[in-house]
Design a protein around this motif. Structure first.
Motif, PDB file in Angstrom:
ATOM      1  N   PRO A 113       0.803  -1.234   0.000  1.00 10.21           N
ATOM      2  CA  PRO A 113       0.000   0.000   0.000  1.00 10.21           C
ATOM      3  C   PRO A 113       0.831   1.277   0.000  1.00 10.21           C
ATOM      4  N   SER A 114       2.059   1.203   0.540  1.00 12.92           N
ATOM      5  CA  SER A 114       2.895   2.408   0.588  1.00 12.92           C
ATOM      6  C   SER A 114       3.950   2.423  -0.506  1.00 12.92           C
ATOM      7  N   LYS A 115       3.921   1.405  -1.373  1.00 16.03           N
ATOM      8  CA  LYS A 115       4.927   1.311  -2.419  1.00 16.03           C
ATOM      9  C   LYS A 115       4.315   1.592  -3.776  1.00 16.03           C
ATOM     10  N   ARG A 116       5.028   2.390  -4.549  1.00 15.98           N
ATOM     11  CA  ARG A 116       4.531   2.790  -5.855  1.00 15.98           C
ATOM     12  C   ARG A 116       4.917   1.782  -6.936  1.00 15.98           C
ATOM     13  N   MET A 117       6.045   1.089  -6.747  1.00 19.08           N
ATOM     14  CA  MET A 117       6.565   0.211  -7.781  1.00 19.08           C
ATOM     15  C   MET A 117       6.923  -1.144  -7.185  1.00 19.08           C
ATOM     16  N   ILE A 118       6.139  -2.172  -7.536  1.00 18.20           N
ATOM     17  CA  ILE A 118       6.417  -3.510  -7.006  1.00 18.20           C
ATOM     18  C   ILE A 118       6.551  -4.544  -8.130  1.00 18.20           C
ATOM     19  N   TYR A 119       6.774  -4.062  -9.379  1.00 19.21           N
ATOM     20  CA  TYR A 119       6.985  -5.018 -10.473  1.00 19.21           C
ATOM     21  C   TYR A 119       8.292  -5.773 -10.243  1.00 19.21           C
ATOM     22  N   TYR A 120       9.312  -5.028  -9.830  1.00 24.80           N
ATOM     23  CA  TYR A 120      10.559  -5.651  -9.414  1.00 24.80           C
ATOM     24  C   TYR A 120      10.594  -5.653  -7.890  1.00 24.80           C
ATOM     25  N   VAL A 121      10.981  -6.762  -7.315  1.00 21.88           N
ATOM     26  CA  VAL A 121      11.162  -6.845  -5.872  1.00 21.88           C
ATOM     27  C   VAL A 121      12.658  -7.048  -5.650  1.00 21.88           C
ATOM     28  N   TYR A 122      13.274  -6.144  -4.917  1.00 18.04           N
ATOM     29  CA  TYR A 122      14.726  -6.176  -4.767  1.00 18.04           C
ATOM     30  C   TYR A 122      15.119  -7.032  -3.576  1.00 18.04           C
ATOM     31  N   VAL A 123      16.097  -7.892  -3.793  1.00 16.23           N
ATOM     32  CA  VAL A 123      16.551  -8.833  -2.774  1.00 16.23           C
ATOM     33  C   VAL A 123      17.806  -8.270  -2.117  1.00 16.23           C
ATOM     34  N   VAL A 124      17.755  -8.122  -0.811  1.00 18.66           N
ATOM     35  CA  VAL A 124      18.865  -7.539  -0.057  1.00 18.66           C
ATOM     36  C   VAL A 124      19.229  -8.445   1.113  1.00 18.66           C
ATOM     37  N   ASP A 125      20.423  -8.202   1.675  1.00 18.40           N
ATOM     38  CA  ASP A 125      20.769  -8.912   2.909  1.00 18.40           C
ATOM     39  C   ASP A 125      20.363  -8.042   4.085  1.00 18.40           C
ATOM     40  N   LYS A 126      20.723  -8.428   5.273  1.00 12.75           N
ATOM     41  CA  LYS A 126      20.269  -7.699   6.469  1.00 12.75           C
ATOM     42  C   LYS A 126      20.847  -6.281   6.557  1.00 12.75           C
ATOM     43  N   ASP A 127      21.926  -6.028   5.801  1.00 12.28           N
ATOM     44  CA  ASP A 127      22.528  -4.693   5.780  1.00 12.28           C
ATOM     45  C   ASP A 127      22.090  -3.876   4.575  1.00 12.28           C
ATOM     46  N   MET A 128      21.025  -4.316   3.893  1.00 10.15           N
ATOM     47  CA  MET A 128      20.470  -3.641   2.715  1.00 10.15           C
ATOM     48  C   MET A 128      21.414  -3.641   1.511  1.00 10.15           C
ATOM     49  N   ARG A 129      22.374  -4.566   1.499  1.00 13.14           N
ATOM     50  CA  ARG A 129      23.241  -4.687   0.318  1.00 13.14           C
ATOM     51  C   ARG A 129      22.492  -5.468  -0.755  1.00 13.14           C
ATOM     52  N   MET A 130      22.533  -4.945  -1.951  1.00 15.47           N
ATOM     53  CA  MET A 130      21.803  -5.516  -3.076  1.00 15.47           C
ATOM     54  C   MET A 130      22.374  -6.882  -3.453  1.00 15.47           C
ATOM     55  N   GLN A 131      21.484  -7.884  -3.563  1.00 12.91           N
ATOM     56  CA  GLN A 131      21.891  -9.233  -3.941  1.00 12.91           C
ATOM     57  C   GLN A 131      21.355  -9.629  -5.319  1.00 12.91           C
ATOM     58  N   GLY A 132      20.323  -8.953  -5.751  1.00 14.09           N
ATOM     59  CA  GLY A 132      19.689  -9.267  -7.024  1.00 14.09           C
ATOM     60  C   GLY A 132      18.237  -8.827  -6.977  1.00 14.09           C
ATOM     61  N   PHE A 133      17.427  -9.339  -7.882  1.00 12.43           N
ATOM     62  CA  PHE A 133      16.007  -8.999  -7.859  1.00 12.43           C
ATOM     63  C   PHE A 133      15.189 -10.225  -8.230  1.00 12.43           C
ATOM     64  N   ILE A 134      13.915 -10.134  -7.902  1.00  9.10           N
ATOM     65  CA  ILE A 134      12.971 -11.195  -8.236  1.00  9.10           C
ATOM     66  C   ILE A 134      11.671 -10.524  -8.651  1.00  9.10           C
ATOM     67  N   THR A 135      10.975 -11.084  -9.606  1.00 10.48           N
ATOM     68  CA  THR A 135       9.725 -10.481 -10.067  1.00 10.48           C
ATOM     69  C   THR A 135       8.533 -11.113  -9.363  1.00 10.48           C
ATOM     70  N   LEU A 136       7.412 -10.437  -9.431  1.00 10.56           N
ATOM     71  CA  LEU A 136       6.184 -11.014  -8.859  1.00 10.56           C
ATOM     72  C   LEU A 136       5.836 -12.329  -9.543  1.00 10.56           C
ATOM     73  N   LYS A 137       6.105 -12.396 -10.841  1.00  9.32           N
ATOM     74  CA  LYS A 137       5.846 -13.633 -11.579  1.00  9.32           C
ATOM     75  C   LYS A 137       6.679 -14.778 -11.022  1.00  9.32           C
ATOM     76  N   ASP A 138       7.962 -14.505 -10.717  1.00  9.81           N
ATOM     77  CA  ASP A 138       8.831 -15.534 -10.134  1.00  9.81           C
ATOM     78  C   ASP A 138       8.262 -16.030  -8.816  1.00  9.81           C
ATOM     79  N   LEU A 139       7.811 -15.116  -7.986  1.00  7.24           N
ATOM     80  CA  LEU A 139       7.282 -15.491  -6.670  1.00  7.24           C
ATOM     81  C   LEU A 139       6.000 -16.305  -6.785  1.00  7.24           C
TER      82      LEU A 139
END
Length: 459
Positions: free
Chosen positions: A161-187
């Motif tokens: 509800p508070s997010k404008r863009m959820i086509y891409y979902v970004y995968v991060v570790d606990k320190d918010m370091r970018m690991q990659g992305f996953i799409t809603l279709k993948d999930l």
């Protein structure tokens, strides 16, 4: 009700100032259209209509207004009401507005904002507006590497509800370091117990917070992305730039380049033509026009120097405009092509020899075509014109067509070389275009024109 019928109804209600019936019609429209319609209203009527929308809608509508209208509303609404709408604006629009405020206005607003929004807007406002950090949004969804697809979907559902863009979902570790992305279709297609780490895309395009915003927009266009993640020096995800923001950047950059090409001083922000005063338009245009008019005095000096030639062969005066116009057109055309190729990254200063050689070959083809046309034009139009007895019309026509052909070649080379030269010395190649090139080419063209006449006829 069709779109056309709805628009007619809105126009009728606005004309009748029937605000009570107008609101339900507006609530059925996209926010962009609502913002455009409400932006045309007087403040008195706008203040009556705005409270009829939810706070969330008010924030989105406020995002669609230009900065001057947003600042007006800041001073017209009470601080708490404005702060509630402000918190519901798009994060990048919110930061842009905060940057436009004076320090006093910022100080007046900050106490009414929640801690999270206050920290967010201060952080985003700290980045220069021409960088990726200055245009990025914080409205994105993230999931952790070790979550299952089921847990990831649950988190996205809670955050959405508070997010404008959820086509891409970004995968991060606990320190918010970018690991990659996953799409809603993948999930959705993976089994609920499948771990995100086993389904994510590890190869991804990204930009840094200090990257130039035009380069970021180019990346989005090149890779056909919905959004691009923005990382800091530690590889942490700090924001995203969406495709609609990229479109705005490209449009703004194209407008700026077009204004420079036509000798107009770009404004700090995009201005509406009708809302901009005549004085502001004058200030944007006068600098280059007056400067080039002053340089154009040289053309008058050249003509004055060759007054004797014109006295002896008056027919030359008839075709001076043709030679000047042709040179200006070919020079501006070459400059436009080269500047466009540079902006698209197709050529650079290092390619100057290839560019000049290519334009020279093009100019040779053009000169043959235009020279032949000029010869025919002189013979056809001036067969009754009085010329000295020692000369024939064919000789005069050949001299004029040769001068025009040489003008086409030199003008094309100047048009191609000048933007490269300006770029080489760290300037903006767009400023070397149309008015500047036309002025330079006018002078060189007159020198060529009279030089050929003197050489041919010993005047």
């Amino acid at each position: 009700m069709t779109v056309r019928e709805k628009q007619l109804l809105i126009d009728e209600l606005l004309e009748e100032n029937n605000l009570i019936e107008l609101v339900p019609v507006l609530q059925e429209l996209p926010v962009v259209e609502v913002g455009e319609i409400l932006g045309q209203l007087e403040n008195e009527h706008l203040l009556q209509i705005l409270p009829k929308f939810t706070v969330q809608q008010q924030g989105l509508i406020l995002s669609e207004f230009d900065f001057s209208r947003q600042i007006e509303l800041f001073h017209l609404l009470d601080r708490m009401t404005f702060a509630e709408a402000f918190e519901n604006m798009y994060s990048e629009s919110r930061a842009d507005l905060f940057q436009q405020m004076t320090v006093e206005e910022q100080t007046m607003l900050l106490p009414y904002l929640s801690k999270l929004v206050r920290e967010n807007v201060i952080k985003l406002s700290a980045y220069p507006p021409e960088t990726a950090g200055g245009i990025m949004s914080t409205d994105f969804a993230t999931v952790l590497l070790d979550m299952s697809c089921e847990q990831a979907i649950a988190k996205i559902r809670a955050d959405a509800p508070s997010k404008r863009m959820i086509y891409y979902v970004y995968v991060v570790d606990k320190d918010m370091r970018m690991q990659g992305f996953i799409t809603l279709k993948d999930l959705m297609l993976n089994q609920p117990e499948t771990l995100v780490r086993d389904a994510l895309h590890r190869e991804y395009v990204f930009a840094r917070v200090d990257d130039d915003r035009e380069a970021v927009a180019s990346q989005i266009a090149r890779y056909d992305l919905v959004a691009i993640p923005i990382l800091n020096a530690e590889g942490q995800l700090v924001g995203i730039v969406t495709h609609d923001e990229a479109i705005e950047i490209i449009r703004a950059e194209d407008t700026e380049d077009l204004e420079k090409i036509m000798g107009i001083v770009p404004a700090k922000e995009e201005l509406d033509y009708l809302d901009t005063s005549s004085w502001q338009h004058f200030k944007k245009r006068v600098v280059w026009i007056v400067s080039l008019a002053a340089v154009g005095i040289v053309s008058g000096m050249v003509i004055h120097h060759f007054e004797g030639v014109l006295d002896k062969l008056l027919i030359l005066a008839l075709y001076m405009p043709m030679v000047a116009d042709t040179g200006g057109n070919t020079g501006s055309q070459a400059a436009t092509v080269v500047i466009r190729a540079m902006s698209l990254g197709q050529i650079s200063v290092a390619n100057w020899f290839k560019v000049i050689w290519k334009e020279t070959r093009i100019a040779l083809f053009l000169s043959v075509c235009l020279g032949t046309l000029a010869f025919a034009k002189v013979v056809f139009l001036s067969w009754e014109t009085e010329i000295p007895a020692a000369l024939s019309l064919g000789q005069v026509a050949f001299a004029i067509s040769l001068a025009l052909s040489l003008q086409v070649i030199t003008a094309t080379i100047i048009g191609a070389a000048l933007p490269l030269l300006v770029k080489r010395f760290g300037g903006d190649p767009a400023v070397a275009a149309s008015p500047a090139i036309t002025t330079v080419v006018d002078v060189t063209g007159l020198l060529i024109y009279f030089g050929v006449a003197v050489a041919f006829f010993s005047l």
